[in-house]
Design a protein around this motif. Structure first.
Motif, mmCIF file in Angstrom:
data_model
loop_
_atom_site.group_PDB
_atom_site.id
_atom_site.type_symbol
_atom_site.label_atom_id
_atom_site.label_comp_id
_atom_site.label_asym_id
_atom_site.label_seq_id
_atom_site.Cartn_x
_atom_site.Cartn_y
_atom_site.Cartn_z
ATOM 1 N N MET A 1 -10.594 3.039 -8.223
ATOM 2 C CA MET A 1 -9.692 3.519 -9.270
ATOM 3 C C MET A 1 -8.494 4.235 -8.631
ATOM 4 O O MET A 1 -8.678 5.086 -7.750
ATOM 5 C CB MET A 1 -10.433 4.466 -10.204
ATOM 6 N N VAL A 2 -7.284 3.885 -9.056
ATOM 7 C CA VAL A 2 -6.068 4.538 -8.576
ATOM 8 C C VAL A 2 -5.199 4.880 -9.778
ATOM 9 O O VAL A 2 -5.375 4.337 -10.873
ATOM 10 C CB VAL A 2 -5.277 3.650 -7.583
ATOM 11 N N ASN A 3 -4.278 5.791 -9.564
ATOM 12 C CA ASN A 3 -3.280 6.118 -10.576
ATOM 13 C C ASN A 3 -1.977 5.447 -10.165
ATOM 14 O O ASN A 3 -1.375 5.818 -9.150
ATOM 15 C CB ASN A 3 -3.102 7.640 -10.665
ATOM 16 N N TYR A 4 -1.553 4.454 -10.936
ATOM 17 C CA TYR A 4 -0.315 3.734 -10.640
ATOM 18 C C TYR A 4 0.700 4.035 -11.731
ATOM 19 O O TYR A 4 0.543 3.608 -12.874
ATOM 20 C CB TYR A 4 -0.586 2.231 -10.553
ATOM 21 N N ASN A 5 1.688 4.836 -11.399
ATOM 22 C CA ASN A 5 2.751 5.214 -12.344
ATOM 23 C C ASN A 5 2.213 5.833 -13.632
ATOM 24 O O ASN A 5 2.756 5.628 -14.720
ATOM 25 C CB ASN A 5 3.631 4.003 -12.681
ATOM 26 N N GLY A 6 1.107 6.593 -13.506
ATOM 27 C CA GLY A 6 0.571 7.290 -14.665
ATOM 28 C C GLY A 6 -0.540 6.573 -15.393
ATOM 29 O O GLY A 6 -1.121 7.123 -16.325
ATOM 30 N N SER A 7 -0.874 5.347 -14.959
ATOM 31 C CA SER A 7 -1.961 4.585 -15.577
ATOM 32 C C SER A 7 -3.118 4.460 -14.597
ATOM 33 O O SER A 7 -2.912 4.120 -13.419
ATOM 34 C CB SER A 7 -1.491 3.184 -15.976
ATOM 35 N N LEU A 8 -4.350 4.726 -15.074
ATOM 36 C CA LEU A 8 -5.537 4.577 -14.236
ATOM 37 C C LEU A 8 -5.972 3.123 -14.248
ATOM 38 O O LEU A 8 -6.289 2.561 -15.301
ATOM 39 C CB LEU A 8 -6.658 5.479 -14.745
ATOM 40 N N VAL A 9 -5.976 2.502 -13.063
ATOM 41 C CA VAL A 9 -6.305 1.073 -12.952
ATOM 42 C C VAL A 9 -7.229 0.878 -11.754
ATOM 43 O O VAL A 9 -7.283 1.688 -10.835
ATOM 44 C CB VAL A 9 -5.031 0.215 -12.778
ATOM 45 N N ASP A 10 -7.973 -0.239 -11.777
ATOM 46 C CA ASP A 10 -8.845 -0.556 -10.645
ATOM 47 C C ASP A 10 -8.032 -1.007 -9.436
ATOM 48 O O ASP A 10 -8.424 -0.797 -8.288
ATOM 49 C CB ASP A 10 -9.848 -1.647 -11.037
ATOM 50 N N ASP A 11 -6.902 -1.626 -9.688
ATOM 51 C CA ASP A 11 -6.049 -2.149 -8.618
ATOM 52 C C ASP A 11 -4.604 -2.048 -9.085
ATOM 53 O O ASP A 11 -4.271 -2.482 -10.193
ATOM 54 C CB ASP A 11 -6.414 -3.613 -8.325
ATOM 55 N N SER A 12 -3.740 -1.498 -8.243
ATOM 56 C CA SER A 12 -2.340 -1.327 -8.635
ATOM 57 C C SER A 12 -1.621 -2.658 -8.811
ATOM 58 O O SER A 12 -0.640 -2.756 -9.547
ATOM 59 C CB SER A 12 -1.595 -0.487 -7.589
ATOM 60 N N GLY A 13 -2.101 -3.691 -8.112
ATOM 61 C CA GLY A 13 -1.440 -4.995 -8.195
ATOM 62 C C GLY A 13 -0.095 -5.033 -7.502
ATOM 63 O O GLY A 13 0.672 -5.987 -7.678
ATOM 64 N N VAL A 14 0.221 -4.019 -6.691
ATOM 65 C CA VAL A 14 1.501 -3.991 -5.983
ATOM 66 C C VAL A 14 1.550 -5.144 -4.974
ATOM 67 O O VAL A 14 0.626 -5.313 -4.160
ATOM 68 C CB VAL A 14 1.693 -2.640 -5.265
ATOM 69 N N ALA A 15 2.616 -5.926 -5.009
ATOM 70 C CA ALA A 15 2.783 -7.043 -4.079
ATOM 71 C C ALA A 15 3.363 -6.514 -2.767
ATOM 72 O O ALA A 15 4.508 -6.056 -2.741
ATOM 73 C CB ALA A 15 3.698 -8.102 -4.688
ATOM 74 N N LEU A 16 2.585 -6.568 -1.701
ATOM 75 C CA LEU A 16 3.034 -6.005 -0.432
ATOM 76 C C LEU A 16 4.315 -6.658 0.070
ATOM 77 O O LEU A 16 5.160 -6.011 0.681
ATOM 78 C CB LEU A 16 1.936 -6.140 0.630
ATOM 79 N N GLN A 17 4.457 -7.963 -0.191
ATOM 80 C CA GLN A 17 5.639 -8.671 0.316
ATOM 81 C C GLN A 17 6.919 -8.209 -0.353
ATOM 82 O O GLN A 17 8.017 -8.529 0.112
ATOM 83 C CB GLN A 17 5.468 -10.187 0.164
ATOM 84 N N GLN A 18 6.794 -7.395 -1.427
ATOM 85 C CA GLN A 18 7.974 -6.877 -2.111
ATOM 86 C C GLN A 18 8.062 -5.351 -2.046
ATOM 87 O O GLN A 18 9.073 -4.783 -2.446
ATOM 88 C CB GLN A 18 7.944 -7.301 -3.588
ATOM 89 N N ASN A 19 7.032 -4.704 -1.544
ATOM 90 C CA ASN A 19 6.966 -3.243 -1.590
ATOM 91 C C ASN A 19 7.771 -2.611 -0.456
ATOM 92 O O ASN A 19 7.528 -2.890 0.725
ATOM 93 C CB ASN A 19 5.508 -2.790 -1.506
ATOM 94 N N ARG A 20 8.711 -1.764 -0.803
ATOM 95 C CA ARG A 20 9.606 -1.184 0.201
ATOM 96 C C ARG A 20 8.864 -0.191 1.120
ATOM 97 O O ARG A 20 9.248 -0.008 2.274
ATOM 98 C CB ARG A 20 10.788 -0.491 -0.483
ATOM 99 N N GLY A 21 7.823 0.448 0.599
ATOM 100 C CA GLY A 21 7.034 1.316 1.454
ATOM 101 C C GLY A 21 6.376 0.545 2.576
ATOM 102 O O GLY A 21 6.305 1.007 3.718
ATOM 103 N N PHE A 22 5.907 -0.668 2.267
ATOM 104 C CA PHE A 22 5.288 -1.541 3.277
ATOM 105 C C PHE A 22 6.335 -2.193 4.170
ATOM 106 O O PHE A 22 6.202 -2.239 5.393
ATOM 107 C CB PHE A 22 4.450 -2.614 2.589
#
Length: 279
Positions: A1-22
């Motif tokens: 469980m993570v908090n992604y932009n204020g919503s509790l979800v099992d997986d953020s679904g962030v696409a690494l190939q587009q994520n500026r942090g990565f």
């Protein structure tokens, strides 16, 4: 469980190939300890995160108050079944788009959490040996004082320590002064003088560093100063120890042929835990 932009979800679904942090390390973060559903040193973490975002020119959302920051952390840790002590990472990164130049300064965030074994701060007195890491240096600049995803000096230093049987390494800046450990700020006791490198030397502007300085300045007969530490000073010290918000205080027992006491660090630890209990 993570908090992604204020919503509790099992997986953020962030696409690494587009994520500026990565992709570019375009991210800042806070590592936070929560004890008995209380965010320790909340104000210090919040204001350091806000300062970090300003330094790298991220847009701070209007509703990103300290109360909102705390709420996002507590909403997540309620999902950890009864854990008393928890490690939280609050990561903020710019929205996708662009290359080195982002297409927007708007941000997103992810909060992750995991239980810790111990509640209050402690150390067991086991041997803890360090060495200087001289392959790469910390740059003496403002960016070095914040927690960002650009941690390659700390990563390669950690690999070096592991490969050579050390518990940690001490990092130097480009003027060859010792500034910090791989995962925390450095303090040095010489007689009745407690020294820690100034933030201007490029060390992390640590939240636990601030707490230890405040506690130490109230101790009678102790001179507390922020001044540069040379490698030669290390072998003249009575005690060396590292600090961060997860471990609290980690005494160093050996550097090269020099062995150190831990009595002062132990006394400080008791005062730190007393402060945490009252918080």
């Amino acid at each position: 469980m993570v908090n992604y932009n204020g919503s509790l979800v099992d997986d953020s679904g962030v696409a690494l190939q587009q994520n500026r942090g990565f992709l570019y390390g375009d991210s800042v973060f806070e590592t936070i300890k929560v004890l008995d559903s209380k965010v320790l040193f909340l104000e210090d973490h919040y204001f350091r995160l806000m300062a970090s975002m300003r330094i790298v020119r991220m847009e701070i959302p209007m509703g990103f108050t300290m109360e909102y920051f705390e709420e996002q952390i507590l909403n997540l840790i309620r999902q950890l079944d009864g854990a008393q002590s928890i490690r939280v990472r609050f990561s903020v990164f710019r929205k996708s788009g662009g290359f080195y130049l982002p297409t927007t300064n708007d941000v997103e965030f992810i909060v992750t959490a995991e239980p810790l074994e111990s509640a209050l701060y402690s150390f067991d007195g086991a041997a803890y040996e360090v060495e200087l890491f001289k392959d790469f240096y910390v740059t003496k600049q403002l960016l070095s004082t914040i927690k960002s995803n650009n941690r390659l000096v700390q990563i390669t230093g950690s690999v070096f320590a592991h490969e050579n049987g050390y518990d940690n390494c001490l990092l130097m800046n480009d003027e060859k002064n010792v500034v910090e450990g791989l995962q925390g700020n450095l303090f040095m006791l010489m007689g009745n003088k407690l020294v820690t490198p100034p933030v201007l030397d490029g060390c992390l502007n640590g939240v636990m560093r601030k707490q230890i300085l405040a506690i130490a300045k109230k101790m009678e007969g102790l001179e507390v100063v922020e001044e540069s530490i040379s490698p030669f000073d290390l072998q003249k010290a009575d005690e060396l120890f590292l600090t961060n918000v997860i471990k609290g205080i980690q005494p160093i027992t050996k550097y090269r042929k020099k062995e150190y006491k831990t009595e002062f660090a132990s006394e400080l630890l008791k005062k730190l835990n007393a402060q945490v209990r009252l918080a």
